[in-house]
Scaffold this motif. Structure first.
Motif, short mmCIF file in Angstrom:
data_model
loop_
_atom_site.label_atom_id
_atom_site.label_comp_id
_atom_site.label_asym_id
_atom_site.label_seq_id
_atom_site.Cartn_x
_atom_site.Cartn_y
_atom_site.Cartn_z
N GLY A 58 0.82 -1.21 0.00
CA GLY A 58 0.00 0.00 0.00
C GLY A 58 0.84 1.26 0.00
O GLY A 58 0.57 2.21 -0.74
N ILE A 61 2.69 1.68 -3.48
CA ILE A 61 1.82 2.10 -4.58
C ILE A 61 1.23 3.49 -4.34
O ILE A 61 1.08 4.28 -5.26
CB ILE A 61 0.73 1.05 -4.82
N ALA A 62 0.91 3.82 -3.09
CA ALA A 62 0.21 5.08 -2.81
C ALA A 62 1.16 6.27 -2.65
O ALA A 62 0.73 7.41 -2.85
CB ALA A 62 -0.63 4.94 -1.54
N ILE A 65 1.42 8.83 -5.48
CA ILE A 65 0.19 9.64 -5.59
C ILE A 65 0.24 10.77 -4.58
O ILE A 65 -0.10 11.92 -4.89
CB ILE A 65 -1.05 8.76 -5.37
N LYS A 83 -6.41 10.87 -1.93
CA LYS A 83 -6.37 9.85 -2.97
C LYS A 83 -5.40 8.73 -2.59
O LYS A 83 -5.70 7.55 -2.76
CB LYS A 83 -5.93 10.45 -4.31
N ALA A 84 -4.22 9.12 -2.09
CA ALA A 84 -3.21 8.14 -1.71
C ALA A 84 -3.72 7.25 -0.58
O ALA A 84 -3.53 6.02 -0.60
CB ALA A 84 -1.92 8.83 -1.29
N VAL A 87 -6.27 4.77 -1.98
CA VAL A 87 -5.59 3.70 -2.71
C VAL A 87 -4.94 2.73 -1.73
O VAL A 87 -5.06 1.51 -1.87
CB VAL A 87 -4.55 4.30 -3.69
N LYS A 88 -4.26 3.27 -0.71
CA LYS A 88 -3.58 2.42 0.27
C LYS A 88 -4.57 1.53 1.01
O LYS A 88 -4.35 0.33 1.15
CB LYS A 88 -2.77 3.27 1.25
N SER A 90 -7.55 0.61 0.04
CA SER A 90 -8.10 -0.36 -0.91
C SER A 90 -7.15 -1.53 -1.12
O SER A 90 -7.57 -2.70 -1.15
CB SER A 90 -8.40 0.31 -2.25
N ILE A 91 -5.88 -1.23 -1.27
CA ILE A 91 -4.88 -2.28 -1.47
C ILE A 91 -4.81 -3.18 -0.24
O ILE A 91 -4.74 -4.41 -0.36
CB ILE A 91 -3.50 -1.66 -1.80
#
Length: 138
Positions: A58, A61-62, A65, A83-84, A87-88, A90-91
């Motif tokens: 997470g 990937i985040a 962003i 947003k980051a 995303v984190k 969600s991952i």
């Protein structure tokens, strides 16, 4: 030691504080997972390490962003951070769901221990951000 150096080079796209945090999470997590594997059973060690990995993925990937250029707009900093985080989270949720679905011998307490350890190390890294000096432009 070459494996650690190779990992650090692969993480060069991340800011320094994130690299340090991820390396600490992986090193401490590996040590604790080995101790659990030897003292309890292999599945507890794997489960502990499986608790760490969603947070590490997470963050990896985040973080790009979250670190986008703000172009002078303070609102875009907040939007990028939100947003980051989305995303984190969600991952992390998807990774945990996959772990529970496909790993039949999962030890839930070890998994939760890995999540807690990774979150504590992340918190320590974030508290280190307070030490960064910010120039006041008036």
């Amino acid at each position: 030691m070459n494996g650690i150096q190779a990992t650090i080079r692969k993480l060069n796209f991340l800011p320094q504080i994130y690299k340090k945090m991820i390396i600490r999470q992986l090193l401490i997590g590996t040590i604790i997972a080995l101790i659990l594997s030897l003292s309890i059973n292999v599945h507890s060690g794997i489960s502990f390490f499986a608790g760490i990995m969603p947070i590490v993925f997470g963050v990896i990937i985040a973080s790009p962003i979250a670190n986008k250029k703000d172009e002078g707009n303070p609102g875009s900093i907040v939007i990028n951070a939100l947003k980051a985080e989305a995303v984190k989270i969600s991952i992390i949720v998807v990774a945990l769901w996959l772990e529970f679905k496909f790993y039949q011998d999962l030890v839930p307490m070890a998994l939760v221990g890995g999540l807690i350890m990774a979150a504590l190390i992340s918190g320590m890294a974030i508290s280190g951000i307070d030490n960064i000096k910010i120039e006041n432009k008036e």
